[in-house]
Design a protein around this motif. Structure first.
Motif, PDB file in Angstrom:
ATOM      1  N   SER A  60      19.033  10.490  60.189  1.00 50.43           N
ATOM      2  CA  SER A  60      20.630   9.941  59.479  1.00 50.43           C
ATOM      3  C   SER A  60      21.185  10.090  61.174  1.00 50.43           C
TER       4      SER A  60
ATOM      5  N   ALA B 167      22.022  10.410  52.897  1.00 50.41           N
ATOM      6  CA  ALA B 167      22.586  10.991  53.902  1.00 50.41           C
ATOM      7  C   ALA B 167      24.884  10.538  54.157  1.00 50.41           C
ATOM      8  N   ASP B 168      24.817   9.972  53.764  1.00 46.78           N
ATOM      9  CA  ASP B 168      26.590   9.217  53.482  1.00 46.78           C
ATOM     10  C   ASP B 168      26.832  10.381  53.083  1.00 46.78           C
TER      11      ASP B 168
ATOM     12  N   SER C 127      18.994   7.245  46.303  1.00 41.75           N
ATOM     13  CA  SER C 127      18.913   7.162  47.712  1.00 41.75           C
ATOM     14  C   SER C 127      18.901   7.698  48.315  1.00 41.75           C
TER      15      SER C 127
ATOM     16  N   ARG D 281      13.794   4.421  51.521  1.00 37.33           N
ATOM     17  CA  ARG D 281      13.748   4.071  53.259  1.00 37.33           C
ATOM     18  C   ARG D 281      14.762   3.619  54.065  1.00 37.33           C
ATOM     19  N   HIS D 282      15.266   3.347  55.065  1.00 33.40           N
ATOM     20  CA  HIS D 282      17.004   2.808  55.368  1.00 33.40           C
ATOM     21  C   HIS D 282      17.273   1.977  54.715  1.00 33.40           C
TER      22      HIS D 282
ATOM     23  N   ILE E   2      16.834  14.342  56.133  1.00 27.33           N
ATOM     24  CA  ILE E   2      17.191  13.663  56.473  1.00 27.33           C
ATOM     25  C   ILE E   2      18.162  13.767  57.085  1.00 27.33           C
TER      26      ILE E   2
ATOM     27  N   GLN F 235      19.920   7.240  51.673  1.00 22.44           N
ATOM     28  CA  GLN F 235      20.592   7.241  52.738  1.00 22.44           C
ATOM     29  C   GLN F 235      21.824   7.646  51.827  1.00 22.44           C
ATOM     30  N   GLU F 236      21.665   7.406  50.075  1.00 19.91           N
ATOM     31  CA  GLU F 236      23.164   7.257  49.391  1.00 19.91           C
ATOM     32  C   GLU F 236      23.682   9.505  49.750  1.00 19.91           C
TER      33      GLU F 236
END
Length: 338
Positions: free
Chosen positions: A87, A321-322, A316, A112-113, A83, A318-319
């Motif tokens: 990212s 990655a954040d 997620s 997925r994003h 990831i 994405q979370e």
């Protein structure tokens, strides 16, 4: 040069060999995944569609290359192995959003994003491995227990700053908050048997050698070891544990794909992405790489299926990655690698 599925680049030579851009019936791929892992998939894609594939393989540097090439880049898609790397492409604004019904049906929302700037293709669990001789089955079952004092001097891990561990630590921040996650990480550090070092397979070896009783590693590497004649006897001495299996689920990382902003063969590239999310390709990909399919309609096969069903954390990616920057700073504060 056009060498179908040829290793056109290494970490040192990644910028030296260009594609012929915008050729008819082709798709150009920049990949962090090795040739032998992708070949069965890309052969199947070409057989089904007639679209040829051209691939640049590299261990690192693809984001920098795309950035340097800009809109003139011949790359249509990038395939990554975790990831953090995918990212990075998004953060550098190197990927294009894809609004595609097939991909959205095949790939779960958490894999997925939010804007379609990347899609997972496979997942691998961040597992706990224990000695079959020195640790009873069921004695440790969660990530949280890794910080319990009873494991003092008994755990091995690779560097806390490796992307695989940063992703795990990021998930702990998401689930528990930064303060509690840091307390946990300090506890994990206190339980280390040695300074973090090596790769995931080295942690499994350390358990078999008696350096530690417990290790953290990706399921993918365990599968690779079990299928290697020389490494199998080492892997068979440890037990694989699916952490938090009865709770929120096991943390997973991904291999993924993203469409580039430059994509001279955009339609072919999206067709490739759709194919890679299909039942057929997911089966090939997961079986060849000892990974779990990202498509929930496809069941694991082979050695992965023998481990049992994966209850994956639905957090997620994405979370995760954040939270990566927070996780890196947390590793520094506890001085994990020292």
């Amino acid at each position: 040069m056009k060498l179908r599925l040829a290793a056109l680049a290494t970490a040192c030579t990644v910028a030296l060999t260009p594609f012929a851009a915008a050729a008819s019936g082709e798709v150009n791929i920049y990949s962090y995944r090795q040739e032998f892992l992708l070949k069965p998939l890309l052969d199947a894609f070409t057989d089904e569609t007639g679209i040829e594939t051209n691939v640049v393989f590299a261990k690192k540097g693809l984001a920098e290359r795309l950035d340097r090439e800009g809109r003139n880049s011949p790359a249509d898609v990038v395939m990554t192995v975790d990831i953090s790397r995918i990212s990075e492409l998004v953060e550098r604004d190197l990927t294009a959003p894809v609004d595609n019904e097939t991909l959205e049906e095949n790939i779960p929302e958490n894999l997925r994003h939010p804007d379609g700037k990347w899609f997972a293709l496979t997942t691998r669990g961040r597992m706990i491995f224990t000695s079959r001789d020195r640790v009873e089955e069921g004695e440790i079952t969660t990530y949280e227990e890794l910080a319990d004092p009873e494991w003092e001097g008994r755990i091995c891990t690779r560097s806390g700053k490796h992307p695989y561990n940063i992703a795990l630590f990021s998930s702990m921040i998401a689930h528990h908050g930064e303060e509690q996650a840091e307390e946990w990480l300090q506890g994990l550090k206190n339980n280390l048997a040695r300074k973090p070092q090596g790769g995931d397979r080295d942690q499994i070896r350390a358990v078999t050698e008696g350096v530690c009783d417990v290790a953290i590693g990706n399921s993918y590497y365990y599968g690779v070891m079990l299928q290697d004649e020389e490494q199998r006897p080492i892997a068979e001495q440890v037990r694989i544990v699916f952490p938090n299996d009865e709770g929120r689920g096991t943390h997973v990382n991904i291999s993924g794909i993203a469409l580039t902003n430059s994509a001279p063969n955009r339609e072919n590239a999206i067709e490739l992405m759709e194919f890679l999310s299909s039942d057929e390709a997911q089966q090939i990909y997961a079986e060849a790489n000892s990974e779990f399919p990202a498509n929930p309609e496809v069941s694991p096969t082979g050695i992965v299926a023998e481990w049992g069903e994966l209850n994956a954390d639905t957090l997620s990616l994405q979370e995760i990655a954040d939270n990566a920057d927070k996780a890196v700073r947390m590793v520094d504060r506890v001085d994990y690698d020292n």
